[in-house]
Every structure is written in structure tokens, then in C-alpha cells.
Design an enzyme around this catalytic site. Structure first.
Site, short mmCIF file in Angstrom:
data_model
loop_
_atom_site.label_atom_id
_atom_site.label_comp_id
_atom_site.label_asym_id
_atom_site.label_seq_id
_atom_site.Cartn_x
_atom_site.Cartn_y
_atom_site.Cartn_z
N ASP A 97 -1.54 -0.69 6.16
CA ASP A 97 -1.79 -0.18 7.51
C ASP A 97 -3.21 0.29 7.74
O ASP A 97 -3.57 0.62 8.86
CB ASP A 97 -0.84 1.00 7.81
N ASP A 131 -6.89 -1.94 3.80
CA ASP A 131 -5.87 -2.95 3.51
C ASP A 131 -6.20 -4.30 4.15
O ASP A 131 -5.55 -5.30 3.80
CB ASP A 131 -4.51 -2.49 4.03
N ASP A 152 0.88 -1.16 0.00
CA ASP A 152 0.00 0.00 0.00
C ASP A 152 0.92 1.22 0.00
O ASP A 152 2.11 1.12 0.30
CB ASP A 152 -0.88 -0.01 1.25
#
Length: 782
Positions: free
Chosen positions: A663, A667, A456
Site C-alpha cells: 500500500d 511498495d 508488505d
């Protein structure tokens, strides 16, 4: 009652009265309450050794009402139980474990220290008794071996035999008791554990020697059985010391919280109270050099804290008024006044301890496979012993007995059984010391064989987002406010021309403070001390934004495609927008900077043969700029959580073994769907819950060092297995041919187990090669 008080009232070594653990105050510190209404506890289990013990304990626990899940790891002596405590009390769980023949203790600091001390003392006492008995038995046997006694003098000969029996009996019945207890548990569980051939060999040698002594003929082996038990216990004692060393770092987390705290009374004076008595809202004073007793918000000016045991970061951190301090951190510069926010099992430290405890209670796939091999190997050993007895019975009956005993002893699969758990336990401890928490031990094996890493962007590759400007839209011309002017709006009432900006910032802050997304945190920070209105009917849309009702208006804060209708997005940039049903109110321009170690981490992973790509929900233009700075060729932006998951499945379908790093809430599906999910510790609770590994130190470089350690662990496991297999292939034929006396067989078996443990303790001692990091990058262009 406090944990210390419980320890003081324990009725016996390592065996506290189970009913004491039903105290509500004590349970607040050892039980984790789950969202589904169940309770969870991690227990330290004394006497747990092998897969047969695991099966016996699982049967004892799963038979209780309300017990939903049981995970047991014999290597770390940990058991994790999830159950409905309305059906079964904690004391009933502990009583069931005790009835099964084990010594249970919840992972409380005092209980851990007491259990470890008692376990070490008990093992040392048994070892000393066996050592003294073996030395004395050998002295008496030497008299018979060297012919100092006239063969015709049967009275003196029998005297020395009975002296040998006198010293061997406490060795067998006291020092050897753990082997018999383990074998009995294995047989009750209908499993062939590694204690079965050991106990059988001890019983055969001792029983046959006693029969010969009573009959008055042949040879006795009281010296051999005493030395056999001594060597076995010496190996297990060294194994115990190695296991304690491996668990020291992780168990130290449970000891971080101090037993007492200085709480400020209403009149301003201080009183010393047990940490268990602290409640949210209490004001606590922490002196320099003292440990923070609970999670709280700093109310004094500033301080510096050492959070190395929590994050692995050795540099002390600066904290200012309003910042959060974590339980277990050490105050380097103080004193500090702390407003308590969370205590007991609700603290960040307790969450870390819970993650570590879960990992220690779970048996990795490699260990489960080894346990199945050990059970089959024990059956093979018993078959070989029977074949040896038959062969020597036909060839030379006088040599049958020592050969059978040597086969039983020399081929005990202790070394093979320890190969995986010794290495995994050591690795978990080393990683915890470096700020990496392994939630699922199987992730170590999976990470070593991974081929792709999907990152990410926001909050993972980037660290910190700053709101650099705000554009306000309305009836008049569009007006832009930079960061300084936004801070001024938050500090004092605005002049008439700034009323629209003031209103937009207040409304945006009302929504932003309901989210932990980095963009929301940046907007909330830009609002400064401004007091926002209350947001109602709050709904968070993962990967899109947040909506709520503020002052009677339905507002949306997030991506333009989420906050605005399709026809309203023309001319809007790629920032975060605030809108109502009428249209655009304000647009926030965000700047983000790369993590200082992001470039070095990506470079290390690529050099290690991994394919790296970025899958982000942020605007494609922003993702492209970050990917270019990191040298990542594969990237995608504007992805919803379902899009990220689809991309992950596409990669896995091509045969890749994937690592997902993130995080945020959006996600969580990707972290759960990857072969290995890695979450940043500062991310959301949902992301951490869906992950297999948590980088507690907030350092991305830990990912590459964790992979190196995972590969070292698998190499060590293979070394241990090859050593154990090679030892057995060499020793069993020699023992079957009668070339290995029983005492030498015991020594060889003990040394082979010790070699496995010592080899596992080498994991992590070789520091990974240093890499020259890139200079810390500045903010990416907006």
C-alpha cells in the site's frame, strides 16, 4: 454546459455533435489529466463488435496528431485514448471515430444512459422487423411448399414469390444492415471478421432467390433468409442484454454523482447549482438520503454514510467532524455540511471510474489469442464453403446452394469469439460489486495460476498504527510521555518542564503531516490539535523516512539508521525517531494491530496451495511478531525497496508466479515487478498506479475471493471454448452433407452464442464457501 444539457441537445440517437464536447466545464468531468501533461478519456463505442472493428478504429485514431496510446475492447465497447490535447481536441477524436463508422460517447452518466437506451431500442426494432418479416415470408412459402398452388399456375406461384420478396427485402436491407456494415469494416481493415461469412450467406441467399424469381424457375429462399436474419438478431439481442447486465455494476459508478447540489451562499442561504459548477472551498449541504456530490471534509458534527458502491462494504460508516466524505456515497444519517475539496475528474469516485474504464478498454491476452484464432477460422470456413460447392457441383448441383449457405451460417465462430470476452466482462462487473477493481484484465488469468504471495506488513497486514509513547532526549534525563500526556501537550500550552516535549512533538508533527505512511499518520494524530511549524525543503525517502527544514533546523523523521549516524544508534529501539544533525531528539513508540481478516486470509491462501511470505521495511523484531501471530514462516524485515524487489526476483527466478500485496510508496517497485500487483485502496496513489488489482473495500479477504473467482472464470472460458468447438465439429459435417437447412443452421448458431453468454453470466453466482474468521486481534506488543 452540463452533461444533461449535452444529452438534451444531441442531434440524433447516440450521436451528439462532437464539437459540444470541447466545452471546458464538460471536459472537467470526462477527461483525466495525466502527470505527463497528456489527457486521457474512456469512450463508449457503439457498433464495435470484433477484432476487425478494433483494427479499423485503431487506424482512425492513431492517425491523429498527438495520439500516444489507444486501447480498445470490443466485448465491453470501450476505447481508452491517451493524447496531447494541445495537438488534437476531444471533438476531433470523436469525429474520427464517427468517420470510421462507429458512435462514440465519453463515459458520462447521461451519455451512457442515452447510448445504452438507443442501442437497445435499435436492436429491438431490427429484431421486430426481422420477426414480422420472417413470419410473413414463412406464411407465403408454406403455400408453395404444401402444394396449395397448382404447379401449372405460374401466375399465382410468382405472386407468392414476389410477396415473399416484398417482406424479405426490409429484413435484409434494414434488419441485416449491421452484418453488412461489420463485414465491410472487416474487409476495409483487411481482416476476416465473423460478420464476413454471415453477410456473405445473407447476400447469397437473397441474391440467388431474387435471380430465380426474375427467371421464373427453381426454388426461392426468401423465408429462409428472413428466418436466418431473425435468429441471428435474436441471439445478438440476448447477447446485448447480457452485456448490459454485466456492465450495469461498473457503469453504475459513473451515475453515482448527482446532477445538482445545494451550495451555501455567503449570507448562509442555500442555492441549487449543477455539480459541474462546484469548486474547491464551496460549502455544500447534503440531506439524509441524498448522494454526496463531491469529495470534501465534513464540517458538521457527525453523520453516517453508505459507501457500498465505492468499496463493496455494505455496513454504513460513521464519520465525524474533519473526516473526508467521498463523492457518490449515500448519506444515511444527516444532514451534513461539506467543504468541497475535489470535484469532477479529480474525485476518488472519478479515479475508480477511470480504473474500471481502463480495465474495460484493455483486451486480455486470452481475448487477443481468441481473435487470432477466429480470423484463421473464418478463412477455414470460406475454404470449406468453396469445397462444399465444388463437391455438390459435381455430385448434385441442385443441392449445392443450400449446402453452401448452411456451411457459411452454421460455422460462424460467434460462440468461440464470445467465449473469453463474455466471461471477462462478467468477472470485472462481479469483482467491482465486491469492492475489487481490476486495472489490468490479464491479472485475472495470472492470479488464477499464482503460486506465491508476498505481503508488505504496515498498512497491509496491519490496520492502524497508534503512537503509544514518546521518549524525549536532551540535556537532562530522558523523559517518557504516554499517549494521554501527548494529547494534553496538543490541547494546551505546556508547563515549563514539558517545553522540550512540546517542541519535539511540534517538529515531529511538521514532518509527519507531509507523509501518508501509517507511522507518520499515527504521530500526526498524537499531536492532536497542536499547530506545527511549516516544513520546507521536504524530501521523502521511500522505506526510510522524511527530512525537511523546520525553523532553520534540518530534521529527519524515520528509521534510526536513516535519521542518525551509525555511532548514534546505540541503545536506540526499533521505533520511529526524530533527529537533527546534532543527534537524537525524540523516539516514538508505535503499536499496530492486525487487520481483522488478515489471519483468515493467510489461512485461506495457504489452504489454496499458495506460499505466503512477508517482506517489510519495518524493524525485524516487529515483522517477526506479526509473522508469528499469522503463522507465516517466511519473513524478512528491514528491507529497502530495492531489497524487496531483489527478493521478488529471486522467487520468480525459481519458477514462482508471484502476487505482491502492498500500500505504500516503497511498495510501488515490487507491485510493478510482480506478476500481479495488488494494492489496498487506502494506499498511496503511486502504489495504486503500479498495481494490477486494487482492493477498494480495504478488506484483505477480498484477495482470496478474487483468486477463487479468477479460477472460476478460467474454467468458464474453457467450458465455453469446448462447447463452441464441439458445436462446430458436429454441425459443419452435417451442413456440408446437406442435412441442415439454412434456417436451422441460423438457429443453431444463435443458440450456441446464447449458450456461451448465459454460461458466462453464471460467474460469481455461487457464493464462496464461508470461512469462520479468527477473532479480531488486539494490538501487537511494542
Amino acid at each position: 454546459m452540463s452533461a444533461a444539457g449535452l444529452a438534451a441537445t444531441s442531434p440524433g440517437p447516440g450521436a451528439p455533435e462532437p464539437a459540444l464536447w470541447d466545452d471546458a466545464e464538460l471536459q472537467r468531468h470526462v477527461l483525466l489529466r495525466r502527470d505527463d501533461g497528456r489527457a486521457e478519456v474512456v469512450l463508449s463505442i457503439g457498433g464495435l463488435r470484433c477484432s476487425a472493428c478494433v483494427l479499423a478504429l485503431e487506424r482512425a485514431l492513431t492517425g491523429l496528431p498527438g495520439v500516444g496510446r489507444v486501447q480498445i475492447n470490443p466485448a465491453s465497447r470501450r476505447a481508452r485514448v491517451v493524447w496531447d490535447d494541445r495537438c488534437t481536441r476531444l471533438s476531433a477524436l470523436l469525429a474520427a471515430v464517427t468517420r470510421a463508422g462507429f458512435r462514440p460517447l465519453p463515459l458520462d452518466a447521461c451519455a451512457l444512459d442515452d447510448a445504452r437506451r438507443d442501442e437497445g431500442r435499435d436492436a429491438l426494432k431490427r429484431l421486430l422487423v426481422a420477426g414480422f418479416g420472417a413470419a410473413q415470408a414463412m406464411m407465403f412459402a408454406v403455400v408453395l411448399y404444401v402444394g396449395a398452388v397448382d404447379p401449372m399456375d405460374t401466375t399465382t406461384r410468382d405472386l407468392f414469390r414476389w410477396l415473399g420478396f416484398a417482406v424479405a427485402t426490409p429484413v435484409v436491407l434494414y434488419s441485416g444492415r449491421p452484418f453488412f456494415a461489420g463485414a465491410l469494416r472487416s474487409l476495409r481493415a483487411r481482416r476476416l471478421g465473423m460478420d464476413v461469412p454471415v453477410a456473405l450467406a445473407i447476400a447469397l441467399v437473397y441474391g440467388a432467390s431474387l435471380a430465380v424469381a426474375l427467371d421464373g424457375g427453381g426454388e426461392v429462399y426468401f423465408d429462409s433468409v428472413s428466418m436466418f436474419v431473425f435468429f441471428l438478431l435474436a441471439g445478438r439481442y440476448l447477447e446485448l442484454r447480457g452485456r448490459h447486465r454485466a456492465l450495469d455494476l461498473t457503469d453504475a459508478l459513473a451515475r453515482l454523482t448527482p446532477p445538482t447540489a445545494d451550495r451555501r451562499r455567503a449570507d448562509g442561504t442555500l442555492e441549487q447549482v449543477p455539480v459541474a459548477a462546484l469548486r474547491a472551498g464551496d460549502l455544500v449541504r447534503v440531506d439524509s438520503g441524498a448522494t454526496v456530490p463531491a469529495d470534501g471534509r465534513l464540517e458538521s458534527a457527525a453523520c453516517r454514510v453508505d459507501e457500498s458502491m465505492l468499496s463493496g462494504e455494505s455496513v454504513a460508516c460513521h464519520r465525524g467532524r474533519g473526516d473526508e466524505l467521498l463523492a457518490g456515497s449515500l448519506l444515511v444519517e444527516g444532514p451534513a455540511e461539506l467543504r468541497v475539496m475535489r470535484t469532477g475528474a479529480a474525485t476518488t469516485l472519478a479515479g475508480i471510474v477511470a480504473l474500471v474504464g481502463r480495465a474495460q478498454a484493455e483486451r486480455p491476452r486470452l481475448a487477443r489469442a481468441s481473435e487470432r484464432v477466429v480470423a484463421s477460422f473464418v478463412a477455414l470456413v470460406l475454404g470449406l464453403a468453396a469445397a462444399t460447392a465444388l463437391a455438390w457441383g459435381l455430385a448434385d448441383p441442385a443441392r449445392m446452394f443450400p449446402a453452401v449457405v448452411a456451411v457459411l451460417v452454421v460455422s460462424c465462430p460467434c460462440a468461440f469469439a464470445l467465449a473469453v470476452p463474455a466471461a471477462i466482462t462478467r468477472t470485472l462487473a462481479v469483482l467491482a460489486a465486491r469492492g475489487v477493481l481490476v486495472v489490468r484484465p490479464d491479472a485475472i488469468e495470472a492470479l488464477a495460476g499464482a503460486t506465491h504471495v508476498v505481503f508488505d506488513k504496515t498498512g497491509t497486514l496491519t490496520d492502524g498504527v497508534r503512537c503509544s509513547a514518546m521518549r524525549v532526549f536532551g540535556a537532562g534525563p530522558t523523559r517518557e510521555f504516554d499517549a494521554d500526556r501527548m494529547r494534553q501537550l496538543g490541547r494546551r500550552p505546556p508547563a515549563e518542564p514539558d517545553r522540550a516535549a512540546y517542541s519535539a512533538l511540534r517538529m515531529a508533527a511538521a514532518l509527519a503531516r507531509e507523509s501518508r505512511h501509517p507511522a507518520s499518520l499515527a504521530i500526526a494524530a498524537a499531536a492532536g490539535d497542536l499547530e506545527p511549524p511549516r516544513a520546507r525543503e521536504i524530501r521523502s525517502h521511500a522505506g526510510l523516512g522524511i527530512e525537511a527544514c523546520v525553523d532553520g533546523r534540518r530534521l529527519r523523521l524515520g528509521r534510526p539508521a536513516f535519521a542518525l549516524r551509525a555511532e548514534q544508534t546505540a541503545g536506540v529501539g526499533d521505533g520511529v525517531v526524530l533527529a537533527d544533525e546534532s543527534g537524537l531528539i525524540a523516539e516514538f513508540v508505535l503499536e499496530e494491530k492486525l487487520r481483522a481478516d488478515a489471519a483468515a486470509t493467510v489461512r485461506a491462501l495457504v489452504a489454496d496451495g499458495l506460499t505466503v511470505e512477508i517482506a517489510s521495511g519495518d524493524a525485524p523484531a516487529r515483522v517477526r511478531r506479526v509473522a508469528a501471530r499469522l503463522g507465516v514462516e517466511r519473513w524478512q524485515g528491514g528491507l529497502l525497496p530495492a531489497d524487496k524487489l531483489a527478493r521478488l526476483r529471486e522467487v520468480r527466478a525459481a519458477g514462482a508466479r508471484t502476487v505482491a500485496v502492498g500500500d505504500g510508496v516503497n511498495d510501488a517497485p515490487v507491485l510493478a515487478g510482480a506478476d500481479i500487483g495488488v494494492a489496498m485502496a487506502g494506499g498511496t496513489d503511486l502504489a495504486r498506479a503500479a498495481s494490477d488489482i486494487v482492493l477498494a473495500g480495504e478488506r484483505l479477504e477480498l484477495l482470496s475471493t478474487t483468486r477463487e473467482l479468477a479460477r472460476e472464470t478460467l474454467a468458464t472460458v474453457q467450458q465455453n471454448r469446448r462447447w463452441a468447438l464441439g458445436y462446430n465439429l458436429a454441425a459443419i459435417p452435417l451442413a456440408a452433407l446437406g442435412l441442415v437447412p439454412p434456417w436451422l443452421a441460423a438457429l443453431g448458431m444463435s443458440l450456441s452464442s446464447l449458450g456461451v453468454v448465459l454460461n458466462a453470466l453464471r460467474i460469481g453466482r455461487r457464493r464462496p464457501p464461508g470461512r469462520e474468521p479468527l477473532p479480531a486481534p488486539g494490538p501487537a506488543p511494542a
